[in-house]
Design a protein around this motif. Structure first.
Motif, short mmCIF file in Angstrom:
data_model
loop_
_atom_site.label_atom_id
_atom_site.label_comp_id
_atom_site.label_asym_id
_atom_site.label_seq_id
_atom_site.Cartn_x
_atom_site.Cartn_y
_atom_site.Cartn_z
N LYS A 43 0.83 -1.21 0.00
CA LYS A 43 0.00 0.00 0.00
C LYS A 43 0.87 1.25 0.00
CE LYS A 43 -2.68 2.01 3.46
NZ LYS A 43 -3.55 1.91 4.62
N LYS A 44 1.91 1.26 0.81
CA LYS A 44 2.81 2.43 0.87
C LYS A 44 3.55 2.59 -0.46
CE LYS A 44 6.68 4.42 3.47
NZ LYS A 44 7.04 5.24 2.36
N SER A 92 1.14 3.94 -3.00
CA SER A 92 0.87 5.34 -2.65
C SER A 92 2.05 6.24 -3.03
CB SER A 92 0.58 5.45 -1.16
OG SER A 92 0.40 6.79 -0.78
N ASP A 93 3.28 5.79 -2.73
CA ASP A 93 4.47 6.58 -3.08
C ASP A 93 4.60 6.73 -4.60
OD1 ASP A 93 5.01 6.82 -0.41
OD2 ASP A 93 6.64 5.34 -0.38
N TRP A 103 2.14 6.59 -6.81
CA TRP A 103 1.07 7.48 -7.25
C TRP A 103 1.40 8.94 -6.94
CZ3 TRP A 103 -2.41 7.84 -10.65
CH2 TRP A 103 -3.42 8.78 -10.57
N ASN A 104 1.92 9.18 -5.73
CA ASN A 104 2.30 10.55 -5.37
C ASN A 104 3.42 11.05 -6.28
OD1 ASN A 104 0.40 10.80 -3.35
ND2 ASN A 104 1.76 10.04 -1.77
#
Length: 127
Positions: A93-94, A97-98, A100-101
């Motif tokens: 998940k991290k 998320s990283d 995507w960011n």
């Protein structure tokens, strides 16, 4: 009707039951024998029951083979499996998320640079 074999067996069992009750009620020796026999049966049954209660997982593994071994291991290490799964899920998940960011940041920088360039070009054409 009483001459058939089933009727005779039922009559014999009823007679045996009556004889047993009479002997139990009238003879202290027979009553003590029956009580000791019943206590021995209860003791044996409790031993077997305790054995199964204390060793049910091993018995299950022996009866179910490899699947039982796998189930026993999952039960034994459930907390570790659960924690490892949660840790792995959070790591994925991290990571997502990283990524995507990072995509959002790069897209934002590129779009802002393009807007700025178009604005500068427009302003130079106007003047």
């Amino acid at each position: 009707m009483m001459a058939n074999p089933i009727g005779l067996i039922i009559a014999a069992l009823v007679g045996l039951g009556v004889a047993f009750v009479v002997a139990y009620n009238k003879s202290e020796t027979f009553r003590n024998f029956v009580n000791k026999l019943w206590d021995a049966i209860k003791t044996g049954a409790m031993f077997v029951l305790d054995f199964f209660k204390n060793n049910w997982q091993t018995i299950l593994v022996l009866l179910t083979g490899p699947v039982g071994i796998a189930v026993a291991l999952v039960i034994k290490y459930w907390d570790a499996i659960k924690n490892a799964t949660i840790t792995a899920f959070n790591a994925v998940k991290k990571f997502v998320s990283d990524v995507w960011n990072g995509i959002k940041l790069i897209t934002s920088v590129v779009v802002n640079a393009m807007v700025t360039d178009v604005r500068n070009q427009w302003n130079s054409l106007k003047s």
